[in-house]
Design an enzyme around this catalytic site. Structure first.
Site: not given
Length: 485
Positions: A220-222
């Site tokens: 995801g956004s990491v």
């Protein structure tokens, strides 16, 4: 007649050469691989009843050999088994070995070259051989805290490291299991226990890796930290760049669109700075960066952080390799740039990426073993911090640290904030199809200006609110526990 004799002689020579070659391969070339194979029972049976060395955390054994019975002098015993199972693995007569029990078997069994003189001494004294003890880098209080922060029945992993040295302070996952159930000398009971444990989702006893080192998940956004580093490294972007920030981005060659993250304030601005985009975890600015730079630039930066490679030779656990896919079309690249689609990473990989940023761009080898000691307690090997790779430059790492600090002080990672300490962090939400559930992430380090600890948390298959409660706030508890020691 001479031809028949000559043919028979040549056949005999060929057979002898084949047998000699096979024996040579088994005894020399393939010996290490065969000994390391967890399904090879011969090495285990040869030493199964011996006094195997202990695996130690903070001076106390978490795996040791205790007196057995008349048929087998010693029995392997695991203390706090669920807490450490993903690291110790098990040592079983019927099912081989996994974890450190497998990778450090020569040392634990007393068969390593470093213990040759000890074996000779024991032989002359008429004593049974003893194995070396292995002391780990783990902090038992942090290990217990991390384990307790994953609710029972919840699948998840937590990794805590020192970014300057690579030392692993805690590494846990759930579900876990009790290795004593497999190590028992009662082979029928061991087989029954093995079968029952293998029915539990999330436990794979054939997989010689723990959740943090072996579980490949959508980050995801990491993953936007990779995009950010690639953008700054390209020279096309700098700290003052304004990024396009539409509420949705049409995917090239597709009728679909990539929406912005709805959980923050992304849609209040048509353009965004890097700081704002990371604070609010906006999707479309980073997808635009990836489409501008191209997949090779994003993949190259991902590989500099360790995607597609192992964690080095100090971890002593088998590892799954994190993946940034190849041959992407533009739509796939946009989705991949926000850590979705076929991008996969282990929790330890995300932690090492974060630790590299904390450490000025230099990624250290993750280290789980502090010392190995002979039976007389002398140190026969001691592991030192060692750089694994350079992931980015120090100026870029410093700039990303500043933006990650803003994500905690002003953005959606605020749950990780620690009073009086500057914390750098990034959240991530990886959607799991149309289920409405996600893999929820937090990764970060503290203090931002002098990093002592890097924390990565992932909770699998949770809704947004549950994920928010179990990631950033739990990271705060770990930061406080480590920094207050």
């Amino acid at each position: 007649m001479n031809q028949a004799i000559r043919s028979s002689w040549m056949a005999a020579v060929a057979m002898f050469a084949l047998i000699f070659g096979a024996i040579s391969y088994v005894q020399v070339i393939g010996a290490d691989d065969l000994n390391a194979n967890p399904w090879n029972q011969r090495a285990i049976l040869a030493t199964f009843c011996n006094d195997r060395g202990a695996i130690i955390v903070a001076g106390k054994p978490i795996a040791e050999s205790v007196p057995g019975n008349e048929s087998c002098a010693f029995q392997r015993k695991y203390t706090q088994p669920e807490l450490y199972a993903g690291i110790t693995g098990y040592f079983s007569r019927g099912f081989g070995s996994t974890g450190l029990e497998q990778s450090l078997s020569d040392q634990l069994a007393g068969n390593s070259d470093q213990l040759f003189l000890d074996r000779v001494s024991q032989m002359f004294l008429g004593n049974e051989p003893k194995g070396a003890s292995v002391e780990l880098t783990l902090d038992p209080a942090i290990q217990q805290l991390a384990y307790d922060l994953i609710p029972e029945g919840q699948r998840g992993s937590i990794v805590v490291t020192n970014p300057k040295t690579g030392a692993i302070l805690a590494m846990v996952s759930k579900p876990s299991y009790d290795p004593n159930l497999i190590a028992t000398h009662d082979t029928a009971a061991a087989a029954a226990n093995y079968a029952e444990l293998n029915k539990i989702p999330g436990i794979n006893l054939n997989q010689n890796v723990s959740g943090p080192t072996g579980n490949l998940l959508s980050p995801g956004s990491v993953f936007k930290l990779v995009d950010t580093a690639a953008a700054l490294n390209s020279g096309k972007y700098n700290k003052d760049s304004e990024l396009p920030n539409p509420s949705s981005l049409p995917l090239p060659g597709s009728s679909a669109s990539l929406p912005n993250y709805a959980g923050g304030n992304c849609n209040v601005r048509e353009t965004a700075t890097f700081s704002f985009a990371l604070e609010q975890s906006c999707n479309t600015p980073f997808a635009s960066i990836a489409l501008d730079l191209g997949q090779d630039a994003i993949r190259d930066q991902a590989e500099k952080f360790g995607f597609g490679d192992t964690f080095g030779d100090q971890l002593k656990l088998q590892q799954a390799v994190s993946v940034f896919p190849k041959d992407l079309d533009q739509a796939q690249l946009a989705q991949s740039s926000v850590g979705q689609r076929d991008v996969k990473a282990t929790p330890l990989q995300i932690n090492l990426m974060t630790a590299a940023i904390a450490n000025g761009g230099v990624q250290m080898k993750p280290n789980l073993v502090k010392t190995v000691r002979a039976p007389d307690l002398r140190v026969i090997s001691e592991f030192k911090p060692e750089a694994l790779r350079t992931s980015t430059t120090q100026p870029i790492a410093n700039q990303i640290t500043q933006w990650m600090s803003s994500a905690v002080s002003n953005g959606i990672a605020s749950g990780a904030a620690v009073p009086g300490v500057q914390v750098a962090g990034k959240t991530g939400t990886a959607e799991l199809g149309d289920s409405g559930l996600n893999n929820s992430w937090f990764t970060g380090f503290a203090p931002a200006n002098d990093p002592q600890v890097a924390v990565t948390i992932v909770m699998e298959g949770v809704d947004v609110l549950t994920g928010a409660k179990l990631t950033s706030p739990n990271a705060k508890k770990i930061f406080e526990a480590v920094l207050n020691k």
